[in-house]
Design an enzyme around this catalytic site. Structure first.
Site, short mmCIF file in Angstrom:
data_model
loop_
_atom_site.label_atom_id
_atom_site.label_comp_id
_atom_site.label_asym_id
_atom_site.label_seq_id
_atom_site.Cartn_x
_atom_site.Cartn_y
_atom_site.Cartn_z
NE ARG A 11 -20.39 4.47 -74.56
CZ ARG A 11 -19.48 5.43 -74.60
NH1 ARG A 11 -18.25 5.15 -74.94
NH2 ARG A 11 -19.80 6.66 -74.29
NE ARG B 92 -18.24 14.66 -76.62
CZ ARG B 92 -17.95 13.52 -75.98
NH1 ARG B 92 -16.80 13.38 -75.37
NH2 ARG B 92 -18.82 12.54 -75.93
P1 AMP Z 1 -17.60 9.03 -75.58
O1 AMP Z 1 -16.64 10.06 -76.03
O2 AMP Z 1 -16.93 7.80 -75.02
O3 AMP Z 1 -18.66 9.58 -74.66
O4 AMP Z 1 -18.37 8.51 -76.90
C1 AMP Z 1 -19.12 9.40 -77.71
C2 AMP Z 1 -20.09 8.62 -78.55
O5 AMP Z 1 -19.38 7.72 -79.41
C3 AMP Z 1 -21.07 7.72 -77.79
O6 AMP Z 1 -22.20 8.43 -77.30
C4 AMP Z 1 -21.42 6.70 -78.85
O7 AMP Z 1 -22.32 7.24 -79.82
C5 AMP Z 1 -20.08 6.50 -79.55
N1 AMP Z 1 -19.30 5.43 -78.90
C6 AMP Z 1 -18.11 5.56 -78.27
N2 AMP Z 1 -17.67 4.38 -77.81
C7 AMP Z 1 -18.60 3.47 -78.16
C8 AMP Z 1 -18.74 2.07 -77.95
N3 AMP Z 1 -17.82 1.35 -77.27
N4 AMP Z 1 -19.85 1.47 -78.45
C9 AMP Z 1 -20.78 2.15 -79.14
N5 AMP Z 1 -20.73 3.47 -79.35
C10 AMP Z 1 -19.65 4.14 -78.87
#
Ligand code: AMP
Length: 218
Positions: A88, A160
């Site tokens: 990311r 969520r």
């Molecule tokens: P997601 O389910 O992929 O939308 O991730 C939910 C949250 O987890 C994000 O908004 C970040 O706070 C954290 N997160 C997930 N993947 C990453 C990543 N690769 N780098 C940093 N934070 C992450």
């Protein structure tokens, strides 16, 4: 086949990953899922990540890089994997590159999921998840059979916390600032493949499979 699904929050990375897992028999590796599991388990990693996640901020690179470093070495990932939500940031992408080089592996493709902002907001506001088994639903397009109840485990489905409107806008800003630069990063490496993901689900999956199969031929 090792691929990255790149796209804004709500673009559908998780949903498309599930189909790809079924078709290609390689695991989905979602840092978001791994972090949510750590929060639920109350382990130190979860405690560190929770505050960032609540606000829609990215957790520090070092935390997710270590998670991925361990995960991609596991047996089930030996034939490939689908990275969902990682990398990311450019720092994460560079670390991944080094990790793969160290393992003498390469990336097949970065699939950029293209959807309009209107559709992203609709998908995010309608998304519901089961706190028990993690199954994802959408109150507009993927409803459970019984309203509000998970088909698989019977628990009440919920929104969520980071899908609430006040956090969503920040997640989209963070995406533009930290994650969108990866488009150019992978374009330069000739790994980026854009796929239009608007329209009927079957048509979208058809376009994704076509992109996958083109890369598999190379
Ligand atoms: P997601 O389910 O992929 O939308 O991730 C939910 C949250 O987890 C994000 O908004 C970040 O706070 C954290 N997160 C997930 N993947 C990453 C990543 N690769 N780098 C940093 N934070 C992450």
């Amino acid at each position: 086949m090792r691929i990255i699904l790149l796209g804004e929050p709500g673009a559908g990375k998780g949903t498309y990953s599930i189909e790809l897992v079924k078709r290609y028999g390689i695991p989905q590796i979602s840092t978001g899922d791994m972090l949510r599991a750590a929060v639920k388990a109350g382990i130190p990693l979860g405690k560190q990540a929770q505050e960032y996640m609540k606000k829609g901020e990215l957790v520090p690179d070092s935390l997710v890089i270590e998670l991925i470093r361990e995960r991609i070495k596991q047996d089930d990932a030996s034939k490939g994997f689908i990275l969902d939500g990682f990398p990311r940031t450019v720092t994460q992408a560079e670390s991944l590159e080094k990790m793969l080089q160290g393992l003498k592996l390469s990336l097949g493709m970065v699939l950029k999921i293209e959807v309009s902002k209107a559709l992203l907001l609709k998908r995010l506001s309608g998304r519901r998840v089961c706190p028990g088994c993690g199954t994802t639903y959408n109150i507009d397009t993927m409803r459970p059979q019984k309203e509000g109840i998970c088909d698989k485990c019977g628990r009440e489905i919920v929104q969520r916390p980071d899908d609430r409107p006040e956090t969503v806008e920040n997640r989209l800003v963070v995406y533009q600032k930290d994650t969108a630069p990866l488009i150019e990063f992978y374009e330069k490496k000739k790994l980026l493949r854009r796929v239009n993901c608007e329209g009927e689900f079957e048509d979208v999956m058809g376009r994704i499979y076509a992109a996958m199969e083109e890369v598999a031929k190379v």
